[in-house]
Design a protein around this motif. Sequence first.
Motif, short mmCIF file in Angstrom:
data_model
loop_
_atom_site.label_atom_id
_atom_site.label_comp_id
_atom_site.label_asym_id
_atom_site.label_seq_id
_atom_site.Cartn_x
_atom_site.Cartn_y
_atom_site.Cartn_z
N THR A 208 0.82 -1.21 0.00
CA THR A 208 0.00 0.00 0.00
C THR A 208 0.85 1.25 0.00
OG1 THR A 208 -1.81 -1.13 1.15
CG2 THR A 208 -1.77 1.27 1.27
N VAL A 209 1.91 1.25 0.79
CA VAL A 209 2.81 2.41 0.82
C VAL A 209 3.46 2.61 -0.54
CG1 VAL A 209 4.92 3.33 1.84
CG2 VAL A 209 3.22 2.22 3.31
N VAL A 210 3.84 1.52 -1.19
CA VAL A 210 4.43 1.61 -2.53
C VAL A 210 3.44 2.23 -3.51
CG1 VAL A 210 5.26 0.26 -4.50
CG2 VAL A 210 6.03 -0.31 -2.19
N LEU A 211 2.20 1.78 -3.45
CA LEU A 211 1.17 2.33 -4.33
C LEU A 211 0.95 3.82 -4.04
CD1 LEU A 211 -0.95 1.70 -6.49
CD2 LEU A 211 -2.55 1.15 -4.67
N ALA A 212 0.96 4.19 -2.76
CA ALA A 212 0.76 5.60 -2.40
C ALA A 212 1.93 6.46 -2.88
CB ALA A 212 0.59 5.72 -0.89
N VAL A 213 3.15 5.94 -2.73
CA VAL A 213 4.32 6.69 -3.19
C VAL A 213 4.29 6.85 -4.71
CG1 VAL A 213 6.83 6.63 -3.41
CG2 VAL A 213 5.77 6.06 -1.24
N SER A 214 3.90 5.80 -5.42
CA SER A 214 3.80 5.88 -6.87
C SER A 214 2.77 6.94 -7.28
CB SER A 214 3.41 4.52 -7.45
OG SER A 214 4.38 3.55 -7.15
N ARG A 215 1.67 6.98 -6.55
CA ARG A 215 0.66 8.02 -6.82
C ARG A 215 1.22 9.41 -6.52
NH1 ARG A 215 -4.85 9.38 -5.58
NH2 ARG A 215 -5.03 11.56 -6.22
N ALA A 216 1.95 9.52 -5.42
CA ALA A 216 2.49 10.82 -5.03
C ALA A 216 3.55 11.31 -6.01
CB ALA A 216 3.10 10.73 -3.62
N LEU A 217 4.38 10.40 -6.52
CA LEU A 217 5.43 10.78 -7.46
C LEU A 217 4.86 11.38 -8.74
CD1 LEU A 217 7.95 7.80 -7.15
CD2 LEU A 217 8.40 10.19 -6.58
N GLY A 218 3.71 10.90 -9.16
CA GLY A 218 3.15 11.35 -10.42
C GLY A 218 2.14 12.48 -10.31
N GLU A 219 1.82 12.91 -9.10
CA GLU A 219 0.82 13.96 -8.94
C GLU A 219 1.35 15.29 -9.48
OE1 GLU A 219 -2.39 15.71 -8.75
OE2 GLU A 219 -2.38 13.63 -8.07
N THR A 220 0.50 16.01 -10.20
CA THR A 220 0.98 17.19 -10.92
C THR A 220 0.29 18.47 -10.48
OG1 THR A 220 1.42 15.79 -12.85
CG2 THR A 220 1.37 18.18 -13.20
N ILE A 221 -1.01 18.58 -10.77
CA ILE A 221 -1.70 19.87 -10.68
C ILE A 221 -1.68 20.43 -9.26
CG2 ILE A 221 -3.87 21.09 -11.02
CD1 ILE A 221 -2.47 20.28 -13.58
N ALA A 222 -2.10 19.62 -8.28
CA ALA A 222 -2.21 20.11 -6.91
C ALA A 222 -0.87 20.58 -6.38
CB ALA A 222 -2.79 19.02 -6.01
N VAL A 223 0.17 19.78 -6.59
CA VAL A 223 1.50 20.14 -6.09
C VAL A 223 2.03 21.36 -6.83
CG1 VAL A 223 3.86 19.33 -5.78
CG2 VAL A 223 1.96 17.76 -5.44
N MET A 224 1.80 21.42 -8.13
CA MET A 224 2.26 22.54 -8.94
C MET A 224 1.68 23.86 -8.44
SD MET A 224 1.95 22.91 -13.08
CE MET A 224 0.16 23.02 -13.04
N MET A 225 0.47 23.82 -7.89
CA MET A 225 -0.20 25.04 -7.44
C MET A 225 0.32 25.56 -6.11
SD MET A 225 -4.11 24.04 -8.50
CE MET A 225 -4.83 25.54 -7.87
N VAL A 226 1.04 24.74 -5.34
CA VAL A 226 1.39 25.17 -3.98
C VAL A 226 2.88 25.07 -3.65
CG1 VAL A 226 -0.87 24.50 -3.08
CG2 VAL A 226 0.99 22.85 -3.02
N CYS A 227 3.71 24.54 -4.55
CA CYS A 227 5.11 24.30 -4.18
C CYS A 227 6.05 25.44 -4.56
CB CYS A 227 5.60 22.99 -4.79
SG CYS A 227 5.69 23.03 -6.59
#
Length: 292
Positions: A208-227
Amino acid sequence: MQHYRKDKIAGYLFGLMALCAVLLVVALAIGLYLKASPILHEQGLWSLLTTTTWKPMKGQFGFLPFLAGTGAVTLLAVVMSLPLSLLMAIYLAEYAGKRVQKFSTALLDILASLPSVLYGVWGSLIIIPWIADTLAPKLGVTTSGYTVLAGGIVLGVMIIPLMVSLFVEIFRGVPTLLKESSLALGATHWQTIKFVVLRKSLPGIIATVVLAVSRALGETIAVMMVCGNLPIVPKSILDACYPLPALIANNYGEMMSMPLYESALMLAALILFVLVFVFNLGARIVLKKIQS
Protein backbone atom coordinates in the motif's frame (compact mmCIF):
# COMPACT_ATOMS: atom_id res chain seq x y z
CA MET A 1 -13.13 -32.17 -25.10
CA GLN A 2 -14.91 -29.00 -26.15
CA HIS A 3 -14.59 -27.51 -22.65
CA TYR A 4 -10.88 -28.35 -22.69
CA ARG A 5 -10.42 -26.43 -25.95
CA LYS A 6 -12.31 -23.42 -24.57
CA ASP A 7 -10.14 -23.42 -21.45
CA LYS A 8 -7.02 -23.63 -23.58
CA ILE A 9 -8.15 -20.76 -25.82
CA ALA A 10 -9.04 -18.68 -22.78
CA GLY A 11 -5.59 -19.37 -21.32
CA TYR A 12 -3.91 -18.19 -24.52
CA LEU A 13 -6.04 -15.04 -24.62
CA PHE A 14 -5.26 -14.14 -21.00
CA GLY A 15 -1.57 -14.81 -21.62
CA LEU A 16 -1.67 -12.55 -24.68
CA MET A 17 -3.30 -9.77 -22.64
CA ALA A 18 -0.63 -10.10 -19.96
CA LEU A 19 2.07 -9.96 -22.63
CA CYS A 20 0.48 -6.84 -24.11
CA ALA A 21 0.66 -5.14 -20.71
CA VAL A 22 4.37 -5.96 -20.45
CA LEU A 23 5.02 -4.80 -24.02
CA LEU A 24 3.17 -1.55 -23.31
CA VAL A 25 5.55 -0.77 -20.44
CA VAL A 26 8.56 -1.64 -22.61
CA ALA A 27 7.24 0.46 -25.50
CA LEU A 28 6.67 3.42 -23.18
CA ALA A 29 10.23 3.18 -21.84
CA ILE A 30 11.74 2.86 -25.33
CA GLY A 31 9.69 5.78 -26.66
CA LEU A 32 10.75 8.07 -23.82
CA TYR A 33 14.38 7.04 -24.21
CA LEU A 34 14.39 7.74 -27.94
CA LYS A 35 12.90 11.18 -27.35
CA ALA A 36 15.41 11.90 -24.55
CA SER A 37 18.46 10.55 -26.40
CA PRO A 38 19.52 13.87 -28.07
CA ILE A 39 20.20 15.60 -24.76
CA LEU A 40 21.78 12.46 -23.30
CA HIS A 41 24.23 12.27 -26.20
CA GLU A 42 25.06 15.97 -25.97
CA GLN A 43 25.52 16.46 -22.22
CA GLY A 44 25.62 13.04 -20.54
CA LEU A 45 23.32 11.58 -17.91
CA TRP A 46 25.60 12.15 -14.90
CA SER A 47 26.09 15.83 -15.73
CA LEU A 48 22.35 16.33 -16.17
CA LEU A 49 21.48 14.65 -12.87
CA THR A 50 24.11 16.37 -10.73
CA THR A 51 24.03 19.99 -11.91
CA THR A 52 21.67 22.60 -10.48
CA THR A 53 21.45 25.22 -13.22
CA TRP A 54 18.27 25.22 -15.28
CA LYS A 55 18.52 27.74 -18.12
CA PRO A 56 17.03 26.15 -21.26
CA MET A 57 17.67 29.23 -23.41
CA LYS A 58 21.39 28.85 -22.72
CA GLY A 59 21.34 25.07 -23.12
CA GLN A 60 21.83 24.37 -19.41
CA PHE A 61 19.60 21.57 -18.08
CA GLY A 62 20.41 20.66 -14.48
CA PHE A 63 17.87 18.19 -13.06
CA LEU A 64 19.12 18.08 -9.46
CA PRO A 65 16.66 20.73 -8.15
CA PHE A 66 13.73 18.83 -9.65
CA LEU A 67 14.89 15.49 -8.26
CA ALA A 68 15.38 17.05 -4.83
CA GLY A 69 11.97 18.73 -4.96
CA THR A 70 10.23 15.53 -6.01
CA GLY A 71 11.91 13.51 -3.26
CA ALA A 72 11.29 16.11 -0.56
CA VAL A 73 7.58 16.56 -1.29
CA THR A 74 6.93 12.82 -1.67
CA LEU A 75 8.85 11.84 1.46
CA LEU A 76 7.15 14.52 3.55
CA ALA A 77 3.71 13.50 2.27
CA VAL A 78 4.26 9.82 3.13
CA VAL A 79 5.80 10.57 6.54
CA MET A 80 2.82 12.76 7.45
CA SER A 81 0.07 10.55 6.05
CA LEU A 82 1.27 7.03 6.93
CA PRO A 83 0.82 7.13 10.75
CA LEU A 84 -2.53 8.89 10.45
CA SER A 85 -3.75 6.45 7.81
CA LEU A 86 -2.69 3.42 9.88
CA LEU A 87 -4.45 4.69 13.01
CA MET A 88 -7.62 5.56 11.08
CA ALA A 89 -7.65 2.14 9.42
CA ILE A 90 -7.12 0.33 12.73
CA TYR A 91 -10.04 2.21 14.25
CA LEU A 92 -12.35 1.56 11.30
CA ALA A 93 -11.42 -2.12 11.02
CA GLU A 94 -11.26 -3.06 14.70
CA TYR A 95 -13.18 -0.56 16.84
CA ALA A 96 -15.75 1.43 14.85
CA GLY A 97 -19.40 0.46 14.65
CA LYS A 98 -21.18 -0.31 11.39
CA ARG A 99 -22.71 3.16 11.05
CA VAL A 100 -19.35 4.85 11.51
CA GLN A 101 -17.78 2.44 9.02
CA LYS A 102 -20.41 3.13 6.36
CA PHE A 103 -20.18 6.90 6.83
CA SER A 104 -16.38 6.87 6.82
CA THR A 105 -16.21 4.64 3.74
CA ALA A 106 -18.52 6.98 1.83
CA LEU A 107 -16.51 10.00 2.93
CA LEU A 108 -13.21 8.39 1.91
CA ASP A 109 -14.67 7.52 -1.51
CA ILE A 110 -15.69 11.16 -2.00
CA LEU A 111 -12.23 12.41 -1.00
CA ALA A 112 -10.53 9.91 -3.31
CA SER A 113 -12.68 10.94 -6.27
CA LEU A 114 -12.18 14.71 -5.94
CA PRO A 115 -10.18 16.29 -8.79
CA SER A 116 -6.63 17.12 -7.78
CA VAL A 117 -7.15 20.76 -8.76
CA LEU A 118 -9.59 21.13 -5.85
CA TYR A 119 -6.89 20.02 -3.46
CA GLY A 120 -4.61 22.57 -5.06
CA VAL A 121 -7.18 25.33 -4.57
CA TRP A 122 -7.67 24.25 -0.94
CA GLY A 123 -3.91 24.36 -0.40
CA SER A 124 -3.66 27.80 -2.00
CA LEU A 125 -6.50 29.26 0.07
CA ILE A 126 -5.84 27.59 3.44
CA ILE A 127 -2.41 25.99 3.76
CA ILE A 128 -0.27 28.64 2.06
CA PRO A 129 -1.66 31.61 4.10
CA TRP A 130 -1.30 29.55 7.29
CA ILE A 131 2.35 28.81 6.54
CA ALA A 132 3.15 32.39 5.46
CA ASP A 133 1.23 34.27 8.18
CA THR A 134 1.23 31.89 11.17
CA LEU A 135 3.82 29.12 11.09
CA ALA A 136 6.77 30.85 9.43
CA PRO A 137 6.71 33.98 11.69
CA LYS A 138 6.72 31.76 14.79
CA LEU A 139 9.82 30.03 13.45
CA GLY A 140 11.47 33.33 12.54
CA VAL A 141 11.33 32.64 8.81
CA THR A 142 9.99 34.80 6.00
CA THR A 143 8.32 32.88 3.21
CA SER A 144 5.55 33.29 0.66
CA GLY A 145 3.97 30.01 1.80
CA TYR A 146 4.64 28.24 -1.50
CA THR A 147 6.92 25.63 0.00
CA VAL A 148 7.85 21.98 0.30
CA LEU A 149 5.68 21.87 3.41
CA ALA A 150 2.61 23.09 1.52
CA GLY A 151 3.18 20.52 -1.21
CA GLY A 152 3.73 17.76 1.35
CA ILE A 153 0.55 18.61 3.26
CA VAL A 154 -1.62 18.76 0.14
CA LEU A 155 -0.13 15.59 -1.29
CA GLY A 156 -0.40 13.80 2.07
CA VAL A 157 -4.09 14.65 2.32
CA MET A 158 -4.62 13.39 -1.23
CA ILE A 159 -3.14 9.94 -0.57
CA ILE A 160 -4.80 9.39 2.83
CA PRO A 161 -8.12 8.09 1.37
CA LEU A 162 -6.25 5.58 -0.80
CA MET A 163 -4.09 4.32 2.05
CA VAL A 164 -6.91 4.10 4.59
CA SER A 165 -9.20 2.18 2.23
CA LEU A 166 -6.51 -0.35 1.38
CA PHE A 167 -5.36 -0.71 4.99
CA VAL A 168 -8.92 -1.42 6.14
CA GLU A 169 -9.34 -4.16 3.54
CA ILE A 170 -5.99 -5.68 4.52
CA PHE A 171 -6.80 -5.68 8.24
CA ARG A 172 -10.21 -7.22 7.63
CA GLY A 173 -8.52 -9.96 5.61
CA VAL A 174 -6.61 -11.24 8.65
CA PRO A 175 -8.20 -14.59 9.65
CA THR A 176 -10.58 -14.28 12.58
CA LEU A 177 -9.15 -17.50 14.03
CA LEU A 178 -5.79 -15.83 14.59
CA LYS A 179 -7.40 -12.94 16.47
CA GLU A 180 -9.56 -15.24 18.59
CA SER A 181 -6.57 -17.45 19.41
CA SER A 182 -4.62 -14.40 20.60
CA LEU A 183 -7.52 -13.21 22.76
CA ALA A 184 -8.01 -16.71 24.14
CA LEU A 185 -4.38 -16.74 25.31
CA GLY A 186 -5.03 -13.62 27.39
CA ALA A 187 -3.88 -10.88 25.05
CA THR A 188 -5.76 -7.59 25.09
CA HIS A 189 -7.46 -6.20 21.99
CA TRP A 190 -4.63 -3.76 21.36
CA GLN A 191 -1.98 -6.45 21.87
CA THR A 192 -3.81 -8.61 19.34
CA ILE A 193 -3.82 -5.75 16.85
CA LYS A 194 -0.17 -4.96 17.47
CA PHE A 195 1.29 -8.48 17.43
CA VAL A 196 -1.16 -10.35 15.20
CA VAL A 197 -3.05 -8.02 12.86
CA LEU A 198 -0.19 -5.64 12.04
CA ARG A 199 2.42 -8.38 11.68
CA LYS A 200 0.18 -10.51 9.49
CA SER A 201 -0.64 -7.44 7.39
CA LEU A 202 2.94 -6.24 6.95
CA PRO A 203 3.30 -7.31 3.27
CA GLY A 204 0.01 -5.60 2.45
CA ILE A 205 1.06 -2.46 4.33
CA ILE A 206 4.30 -2.27 2.35
CA ALA A 207 2.43 -2.79 -0.92
CA THR A 208 0.00 0.00 0.00
CA VAL A 209 2.81 2.41 0.82
CA VAL A 210 4.43 1.61 -2.53
CA LEU A 211 1.17 2.33 -4.33
CA ALA A 212 0.76 5.60 -2.40
CA VAL A 213 4.32 6.69 -3.19
CA SER A 214 3.80 5.88 -6.87
CA ARG A 215 0.66 8.02 -6.82
CA ALA A 216 2.49 10.82 -5.03
CA LEU A 217 5.43 10.78 -7.46
CA GLY A 218 3.15 11.35 -10.42
CA GLU A 219 0.82 13.96 -8.94
CA THR A 220 0.98 17.19 -10.92
CA ILE A 221 -1.70 19.87 -10.68
CA ALA A 222 -2.21 20.11 -6.91
CA VAL A 223 1.50 20.14 -6.09
CA MET A 224 2.26 22.54 -8.94
CA MET A 225 -0.20 25.04 -7.44
CA VAL A 226 1.39 25.17 -3.98
CA CYS A 227 5.11 24.30 -4.18
CA GLY A 228 6.42 27.57 -5.66
CA ASN A 229 7.95 26.12 -8.85
CA LEU A 230 11.45 27.51 -8.32
CA PRO A 231 14.33 25.39 -9.73
CA ILE A 232 16.37 25.35 -6.51
CA VAL A 233 17.49 22.57 -4.20
CA PRO A 234 15.32 23.02 -1.06
CA LYS A 235 17.34 23.20 2.16
CA SER A 236 14.30 23.11 4.46
CA ILE A 237 10.62 22.37 4.27
CA LEU A 238 9.94 26.13 4.19
CA ASP A 239 11.80 26.54 0.89
CA ALA A 240 10.12 26.45 -2.50
CA CYS A 241 10.63 23.44 -4.77
CA TYR A 242 9.90 22.25 -8.29
CA PRO A 243 8.91 18.56 -8.66
CA LEU A 244 9.42 16.73 -11.96
CA PRO A 245 5.69 16.39 -12.86
CA ALA A 246 5.23 20.13 -12.38
CA LEU A 247 8.24 20.80 -14.63
CA ILE A 248 6.71 18.74 -17.43
CA ALA A 249 3.23 20.24 -17.05
CA ASN A 250 4.48 23.83 -16.86
CA ASN A 251 6.86 23.76 -19.80
CA TYR A 252 5.61 21.21 -22.31
CA GLY A 253 3.83 23.76 -24.48
CA GLU A 254 6.87 26.05 -24.66
CA MET A 255 9.40 23.60 -26.02
CA MET A 256 7.97 22.90 -29.48
CA SER A 257 10.46 25.24 -31.21
CA MET A 258 13.49 23.96 -29.24
CA PRO A 259 14.37 20.29 -29.92
CA LEU A 260 16.87 20.14 -27.04
CA TYR A 261 14.29 21.57 -24.65
CA GLU A 262 11.80 18.92 -25.80
CA SER A 263 14.42 16.24 -25.25
CA ALA A 264 15.08 17.56 -21.73
CA LEU A 265 11.40 17.32 -20.81
CA MET A 266 11.20 13.82 -22.24
CA LEU A 267 14.20 12.96 -20.08
CA ALA A 268 12.29 14.30 -17.08
CA ALA A 269 9.42 11.96 -17.97
CA LEU A 270 11.86 9.07 -18.38
CA ILE A 271 13.43 9.78 -14.98
CA LEU A 272 9.99 9.79 -13.39
CA PHE A 273 9.17 6.50 -15.11
CA VAL A 274 12.42 4.91 -13.91
CA LEU A 275 11.89 6.16 -10.34
CA VAL A 276 8.44 4.57 -10.13
CA PHE A 277 9.65 1.36 -11.79
CA VAL A 278 12.71 0.96 -9.54
CA PHE A 279 10.70 1.77 -6.42
CA ASN A 280 8.05 -0.81 -7.26
CA LEU A 281 10.68 -3.41 -8.18
CA GLY A 282 12.53 -2.86 -4.91
CA ALA A 283 9.29 -3.17 -2.96
CA ARG A 284 8.51 -6.47 -4.70
CA ILE A 285 11.90 -7.82 -3.69
CA VAL A 286 11.35 -6.77 -0.08
CA LEU A 287 7.90 -8.36 -0.07
CA LYS A 288 9.29 -11.67 -1.33
CA LYS A 289 11.91 -11.69 1.42
CA ILE A 290 9.28 -10.96 4.07
CA GLN A 291 6.90 -13.63 2.80
CA SER A 292 9.59 -16.33 2.38
